[in-house]
Design a protein around this motif. Structure first.
Motif, mmCIF file in Angstrom:
data_model
loop_
_atom_site.group_PDB
_atom_site.id
_atom_site.type_symbol
_atom_site.label_atom_id
_atom_site.label_comp_id
_atom_site.label_asym_id
_atom_site.label_seq_id
_atom_site.Cartn_x
_atom_site.Cartn_y
_atom_site.Cartn_z
ATOM 1 N N GLY A 119 0.786 -1.226 0.000
ATOM 2 C CA GLY A 119 0.000 0.000 0.000
ATOM 3 C C GLY A 119 0.817 1.275 0.000
ATOM 4 O O GLY A 119 0.273 2.377 -0.013
ATOM 5 N N SER A 120 2.149 1.143 0.017
ATOM 6 C CA SER A 120 3.014 2.323 0.030
ATOM 7 C C SER A 120 2.901 3.091 -1.283
ATOM 8 O O SER A 120 2.801 2.514 -2.362
ATOM 9 N N LYS A 121 2.939 4.422 -1.183
ATOM 10 C CA LYS A 121 2.892 5.294 -2.358
ATOM 11 C C LYS A 121 4.284 5.796 -2.744
ATOM 12 O O LYS A 121 4.420 6.675 -3.597
ATOM 13 N N THR A 122 5.321 5.236 -2.108
ATOM 14 C CA THR A 122 6.681 5.718 -2.333
ATOM 15 C C THR A 122 7.089 5.626 -3.789
ATOM 16 O O THR A 122 7.702 6.556 -4.336
ATOM 17 N N LEU A 123 6.772 4.524 -4.432
ATOM 18 C CA LEU A 123 7.163 4.340 -5.832
ATOM 19 C C LEU A 123 6.556 5.421 -6.711
ATOM 20 O O LEU A 123 7.238 5.995 -7.569
ATOM 21 N N LEU A 124 5.295 5.733 -6.473
ATOM 22 C CA LEU A 124 4.618 6.742 -7.287
ATOM 23 C C LEU A 124 5.157 8.132 -7.018
ATOM 24 O O LEU A 124 5.507 8.879 -7.938
ATOM 25 N N THR A 125 5.239 8.502 -5.734
ATOM 26 C CA THR A 125 5.607 9.878 -5.380
ATOM 27 C C THR A 125 7.087 10.175 -5.568
ATOM 28 O O THR A 125 7.462 11.281 -5.945
ATOM 29 N N ASN A 126 7.951 9.200 -5.290
ATOM 30 C CA ASN A 126 9.389 9.451 -5.330
ATOM 31 C C ASN A 126 10.057 9.079 -6.643
ATOM 32 O O ASN A 126 11.191 9.498 -6.903
ATOM 33 N N TYR A 127 9.397 8.265 -7.451
ATOM 34 C CA TYR A 127 10.030 7.814 -8.687
ATOM 35 C C TYR A 127 9.180 8.149 -9.917
ATOM 36 O O TYR A 127 9.540 8.990 -10.732
ATOM 37 N N LYS A 128 8.012 7.527 -10.033
ATOM 38 C CA LYS A 128 7.240 7.646 -11.264
ATOM 39 C C LYS A 128 6.708 9.058 -11.493
ATOM 40 O O LYS A 128 6.690 9.549 -12.619
ATOM 41 N N ALA A 129 6.278 9.729 -10.425
ATOM 42 C CA ALA A 129 5.703 11.061 -10.580
ATOM 43 C C ALA A 129 6.746 12.100 -10.968
ATOM 44 O O ALA A 129 6.408 13.163 -11.472
ATOM 45 N N LYS A 130 8.029 11.790 -10.760
ATOM 46 C CA LYS A 130 9.089 12.750 -11.035
ATOM 47 C C LYS A 130 9.833 12.458 -12.337
ATOM 48 O O LYS A 130 10.862 13.054 -12.604
ATOM 49 N N ARG A 131 9.325 11.528 -13.111
ATOM 50 C CA ARG A 131 10.020 11.155 -14.339
ATOM 51 C C ARG A 131 9.036 11.115 -15.498
ATOM 52 O O ARG A 131 7.920 10.593 -15.365
ATOM 53 N N VAL A 132 9.445 11.661 -16.624
ATOM 54 C CA VAL A 132 8.640 11.584 -17.836
ATOM 55 C C VAL A 132 9.002 10.283 -18.549
ATOM 56 O O VAL A 132 10.116 10.123 -19.050
ATOM 57 N N SER A 133 8.071 9.359 -18.575
ATOM 58 C CA SER A 133 8.317 8.049 -19.182
ATOM 59 C C SER A 133 7.901 8.051 -20.642
ATOM 60 O O SER A 133 7.258 8.982 -21.137
ATOM 61 N N ASP A 134 8.241 6.982 -21.340
ATOM 62 C CA ASP A 134 7.820 6.831 -22.733
ATOM 63 C C ASP A 134 6.291 6.807 -22.829
ATOM 64 O O ASP A 134 5.712 7.309 -23.796
ATOM 65 N N ILE A 135 5.652 6.226 -21.813
ATOM 66 C CA ILE A 135 4.184 6.172 -21.812
ATOM 67 C C ILE A 135 3.602 7.569 -21.650
ATOM 68 O O ILE A 135 2.595 7.911 -22.277
ATOM 69 N N ASP A 136 4.235 8.398 -20.808
ATOM 70 C CA ASP A 136 3.782 9.784 -20.651
ATOM 71 C C ASP A 136 3.874 10.536 -21.980
ATOM 72 O O ASP A 136 2.961 11.288 -22.352
ATOM 73 N N ILE A 137 4.975 10.348 -22.674
ATOM 74 C CA ILE A 137 5.168 11.017 -23.967
ATOM 75 C C ILE A 137 4.118 10.538 -24.966
ATOM 76 O O ILE A 137 3.516 11.349 -25.693
ATOM 77 N N ARG A 138 3.879 9.225 -24.988
ATOM 78 C CA ARG A 138 2.883 8.678 -25.907
ATOM 79 C C ARG A 138 1.492 9.218 -25.592
ATOM 80 O O ARG A 138 0.692 9.506 -26.504
ATOM 81 N N ALA A 139 1.187 9.386 -24.293
ATOM 82 C CA ALA A 139 -0.120 9.923 -23.898
ATOM 83 C C ALA A 139 -0.313 11.331 -24.453
ATOM 84 O O ALA A 139 -1.398 11.675 -24.942
ATOM 85 N N SER A 140 0.739 12.150 -24.401
ATOM 86 C CA SER A 140 0.644 13.506 -24.949
ATOM 87 C C SER A 140 0.484 13.474 -26.461
ATOM 88 O O SER A 140 -0.245 14.290 -27.046
ATOM 89 N N GLU A 141 1.179 12.543 -27.109
ATOM 90 C CA GLU A 141 1.050 12.418 -28.561
ATOM 91 C C GLU A 141 -0.376 12.046 -28.969
ATOM 92 O O GLU A 141 -0.921 12.578 -29.942
ATOM 93 N N ILE A 142 -0.980 11.134 -28.208
ATOM 94 C CA ILE A 142 -2.355 10.715 -28.502
ATOM 95 C C ILE A 142 -3.310 11.893 -28.376
ATOM 96 O O ILE A 142 -4.180 12.111 -29.229
ATOM 97 N N MET A 143 -3.156 12.689 -27.295
ATOM 98 C CA MET A 143 -4.025 13.836 -27.109
ATOM 99 C C MET A 143 -3.793 14.884 -28.196
ATOM 100 O O MET A 143 -4.718 15.548 -28.665
ATOM 101 N N GLY A 144 -2.540 15.015 -28.608
ATOM 102 C CA GLY A 144 -2.249 15.949 -29.682
ATOM 103 C C GLY A 144 -2.885 15.531 -30.993
ATOM 104 O O GLY A 144 -3.411 16.372 -31.735
ATOM 105 N N GLU A 145 -2.836 14.237 -31.282
ATOM 106 C CA GLU A 145 -3.456 13.718 -32.505
ATOM 107 C C GLU A 145 -4.960 13.972 -32.520
ATOM 108 O O GLU A 145 -5.567 14.145 -33.582
ATOM 109 N N LEU A 146 -5.561 14.000 -31.329
ATOM 110 C CA LEU A 146 -6.992 14.253 -31.228
ATOM 111 C C LEU A 146 -7.320 15.718 -31.517
ATOM 112 O O LEU A 146 -8.294 16.029 -32.201
ATOM 113 N N VAL A 147 -6.474 16.624 -31.018
ATOM 114 C CA VAL A 147 -6.792 18.049 -31.079
ATOM 115 C C VAL A 147 -6.250 18.735 -32.326
ATOM 116 O O VAL A 147 -6.925 19.596 -32.927
ATOM 117 N N LEU A 148 -5.045 18.376 -32.760
ATOM 118 C CA LEU A 148 -4.377 19.109 -33.836
ATOM 119 C C LEU A 148 -5.207 19.289 -35.108
ATOM 120 O O LEU A 148 -5.213 20.379 -35.686
#
Length: 342
Positions: free
Chosen positions: A299-328
């Motif tokens: 139940g610890s949130k350490t992984l999310l708050t200390n690692y994942k939330a502070k890094r832009v992952s490939d999935i994060d980039i892909r998510a922005s690309e998908i939203m851009g494809e919708l709006v552009l």
């Protein structure tokens, strides 16, 4: 034997009792020595030697902090991280003198004072977790070839540091666990390909069983000249056989990279090894496996708050690309101009 009344406890007597209790409860020697130095300095800076425990107040701890801010180390002011470590030792010690209350097995207070003094921690700029690159791994491996220490029979400095790099990345252990994890029996190391970290060596007081993966990894670690139930990494004085300090480990790791000409922002640190393991395992395999490897509580949130939330992952980039494809398609060609650069 006449029992000492709570109000008659002197600081010096309580300090000795507290340090003795640390030994009884199995705190490692380095922690106890660090605590002793800080508490001795606290007593000296605030003139506590002849004062009663019940006379110590928040102002005494604040005075200690003020005086320590005027001290230097190698010509530089002490960092807030260092000062916070010392505040932590003092707060923990004085809290132990506080009211008796249920805090879990072996953690009850002494009940000598009702309101233990306390000092707030200083602000520290949080650094984002650094994920080391393959280039950095290669640079470190090449720098290890020039290392001159540690001098261990049956193991060159280069073999030691490359094994330390490998062990740190695979296990994701903190520096203390990395230097204390013991060499298991040949059955567990070679046949089962796993290591075991006892709860006493882990920050969260939970034991960890860590698989090593491939035969190649096991072969490199098995060649280290350590014996069963000894630290797997032979980080010890070549003359006395005693373990060298964790700080010396980090300093040596920094020095061999500096001497190899690796820029400061490209150097590998032990905390980078843990950050890399946590981030890459979470992104490529899953959060549950990463949390288990890091030794986080359920139940610890350490992984999310200390690692994942502070890094832009490939999935994060892909998510922005998908939203851009919708709006552009709906915002281009209608007078909206996108300027690239200044």
């Amino acid at each position: 034997m006449q029992q000492i009344r709570n109000e008659d406890w002197f600081w010096s007597n309580f300090r000795d009792m507290y340090l003795q209790r640390l030994q009884v409860h199995g705190k490692d020697e380095v922690y106890i020595n660090n605590a002793r130095r800080v508490l001795d300095r606290f007593g000296m800076y605030c003139n506590l030697i002849t004062r009663r425990l019940c006379e110590i107040t928040d102002q005494d701890v604040e005075l200690y902090l003020k005086l320590r801010k005027g001290d230097t180390w190698r010509g530089k002011p002490l960092s807030n991280v260092t000062l916070n470590n010392e505040i932590g030792f003092i707060n923990t010690c004085l809290a132990k003198a506080g009211p008796k209350e249920s805090r879990g097995p072996g953690r009850s207070n002494f009940g000598f004072i009702q309101n233990p003094p306390y000092c707030e921690f200083l602000p520290v700029n949080e650094t984002d977790p650094q994920v080391i690159s393959e280039t950095q791994i290669q640079q470190f491996s090449e720098a290890a070839a020039l290392a001159r220490s540690p001098i261990v029979e049956g193991c060159t400095p280069a073999e030691f540091w490359r094994a330390a790099l490998l062990l740190g990345l695979i296990t994701g252990l903190r520096r203390r666990g990395l230097l204390l994890i013991q060499r298991p029996s040949d059955q567990n190391l070679i046949e089962k390909r796993e290591l075991f970290l006892p709860a006493k060596y882990h920050k969260t007081r939970t034991s960890l069983r860590i698989p090593l993966g491939s035969v190649e990894v096991v072969n490199i670690l098995a060649k280290l000249p350590s014996k069963e139930n000894e630290p797997l990494l032979p980080w010890r004085n070549s003359r006395t056989g005693k373990p060298l300090s964790r700080q010396h480990f980090s300093n040596t790791m920094t020095r061999i990279q500096r001497e190899a000409g690796i820029p400061e922002d490209q150097r590998v640190k032990t905390k980078n090894l843990r950050s890399t393991a946590a981030t890459m395992i979470a992104e490529q395999i899953g959060d549950d496996v990463a949390s288990k490897r890091m030794g986080h509580a359920p139940g610890s949130k350490t992984l999310l708050t200390n690692y994942k939330a502070k890094r832009v992952s490939d999935i994060d980039i892909r998510a922005s690309e998908i939203m851009g494809e919708l709006v552009l398609p709906h915002v281009t060609g209608h007078g909206l101009k996108i300027h690239v650069g200044a």
